[in-house]
Enzyme design. Structure first.
Site, PDB file in Angstrom:
ATOM      1  N   TRP A 138      47.549  10.682  76.331  1.00  0.00           N
ATOM      2  CA  TRP A 138      48.118  11.983  76.728  1.00  0.00           C
ATOM      3  C   TRP A 138      47.049  12.957  77.195  1.00  0.00           C
ATOM      4  CZ3 TRP A 138      52.822  11.978  78.041  1.00  0.00           C
ATOM      5  CH2 TRP A 138      53.487  13.187  78.314  1.00  0.00           C
ATOM      6  N   TYR A 148      49.759   3.825  73.740  1.00  0.00           N
ATOM      7  CA  TYR A 148      49.004   5.058  74.007  1.00  0.00           C
ATOM      8  C   TYR A 148      49.337   6.072  72.924  1.00  0.00           C
ATOM      9  CZ  TYR A 148      53.061   7.745  75.693  1.00  0.00           C
ATOM     10  OH  TYR A 148      54.250   8.417  75.775  1.00  0.00           O
ATOM     11  N   CYS A 149      48.598   7.169  72.919  1.00  0.00           N
ATOM     12  CA  CYS A 149      48.833   8.243  71.949  1.00  0.00           C
ATOM     13  C   CYS A 149      48.278   9.527  72.551  1.00  0.00           C
ATOM     14  CB  CYS A 149      48.186   7.906  70.615  1.00  0.00           C
ATOM     15  SG  CYS A 149      46.407   7.552  70.729  1.00  0.00           S
ATOM     16  N   GLY A 150      47.520  10.277  71.754  1.00  0.00           N
ATOM     17  CA  GLY A 150      46.930  11.500  72.269  1.00  0.00           C
ATOM     18  C   GLY A 150      45.582  11.261  72.926  1.00  0.00           C
TER      19      GLY A 150
END
Length: 300
Positions: free
Chosen positions: A277, A248-250
């Site tokens: 996120w 995952y990331c932003g």
């Protein structure tokens, strides 16, 4: 690139130059950027203007936010629905038989979003251009400014649920031994030192390890690191060959790139938490950790 388990996921500039006029190919420019502002926040910058100033011959343009994000999804920037994705691919001239080469000028960290989306919707003939536009231009290869008008194609999407993790799946994976959660954001966001979104909490999903997407890339050439260097980078995260991994990331770009790298290295059981996120950090009922965490490759 033959040292990688899945070298076919990468396209070299030499290989693309030889096939640039092949009618079965579709080249996609996916340039995008996020830049800091004077007040400490960040702003998204579409690559459309840069595309219009010069792109690889025959390339069509896809915008990470305005083209690939589903406007009807409750989570901002989540991937398009099957029907909307089919319509986008049709407009771009991408059919189920097309070979798609995606590039950016950020080592592939934005291009991987479309690469993942194509695979998620059942299309395996997708590649990321190794070195992207950076390597292409350094080698003196041609650019053009006209915007092509591709012939409409037929694309039928068949979703592969295993390639996209839900919020509930991530929550169940926290603290477990069977699934490794990987945060692909730069270390300052992972530790909570810098807030990614002003309205969201800072930090990372508990027990997630940090492998920033740019750490996989040679900064001088914008190409993927050699297999040995990638293995050293990822060894600190302690992923078993058959272990499930959720990245995952932003908002799904860097996370897609970490997933792409793991696939190239031979990890087949990897999924992207699409909400990332954007979803997790906005929900006060979901747990958040701050600090460096254990075995953090981004802290070197």
């Amino acid at each position: 690139m033959t040292n990688y388990e899945h070298p076919e996921a990468l396209a070299s500039t030499e290989w693309l130059a030889k096939h640039i006029d092949d009618p079965s190919f579709r080249v996609v420019d996916a340039r995008f950027d996020v830049r800091p502002t004077a007040d400490g926040s960040f702003r998204a910058v579409s690559g459309r203007e840069a595309y219009e100033q010069g792109h690889i011959p025959g390339a069509v343009f896809v915008d990470f936010a305005s083209d690939l994000a589903d406007p009807e999804d409750d989570i901002p920037l989540n991937i398009l629905s099957p029907a909307r994705f089919e319509a986008l691919m049709s407009r771009l001239g991408i059919g189920n038989d097309s070979i798609v080469v995606v590039y950016d000028e950020s080592g592939g960290t934005w291009a991987a979003r479309l690469w993942w989306a194509l695979r998620y919707y059942g299309h395996d003939a997708a590649k990321v251009l190794n070195g992207g536009l950076t390597k292409w231009t350094v080698e003196g290869r041609p650019l053009e400014t006209p915007t092509p008008a591709p012939t409409t194609a037929t694309f039928v999407a068949e979703a592969r649920p295993a390639l996209k993790a839900t919020c509930d799946e991530v929550r169940q994976a926290i603290g477990g031994q069977d699934v490794r959660i990987v945060d692909a954001l730069p270390e300052e966001f992972y530790t909570g030192q810098t807030r990614l979104y002003p309205s969201h909490r800072a930090g990372h999903i508990p027990t997630a390890r940090n492998v920033p997407a740019p750490a996989n890339i040679d900064p001088a050439t914008q190409t993927l690191l050699p297999r040995e260097e990638l293995a050293q980078l990822w060894r600190r995260v302690s992923i078993e060959p058959d272990q499930r991994v959720i990245t995952y990331c932003g908002a799904g770009a860097y996370g897609a790139y970490d997933l792409f790298v793991l696939y190239v290295l031979g990890h087949e059981n990897v999924s992207l938490y699409d909400g990332s996120w954007m979803e997790w950090g906005a929900n006060p009922e979901l747990p958040v950790e701050a600090g460096p965490g254990d075995e953090n490759p981004g802290s070197k």
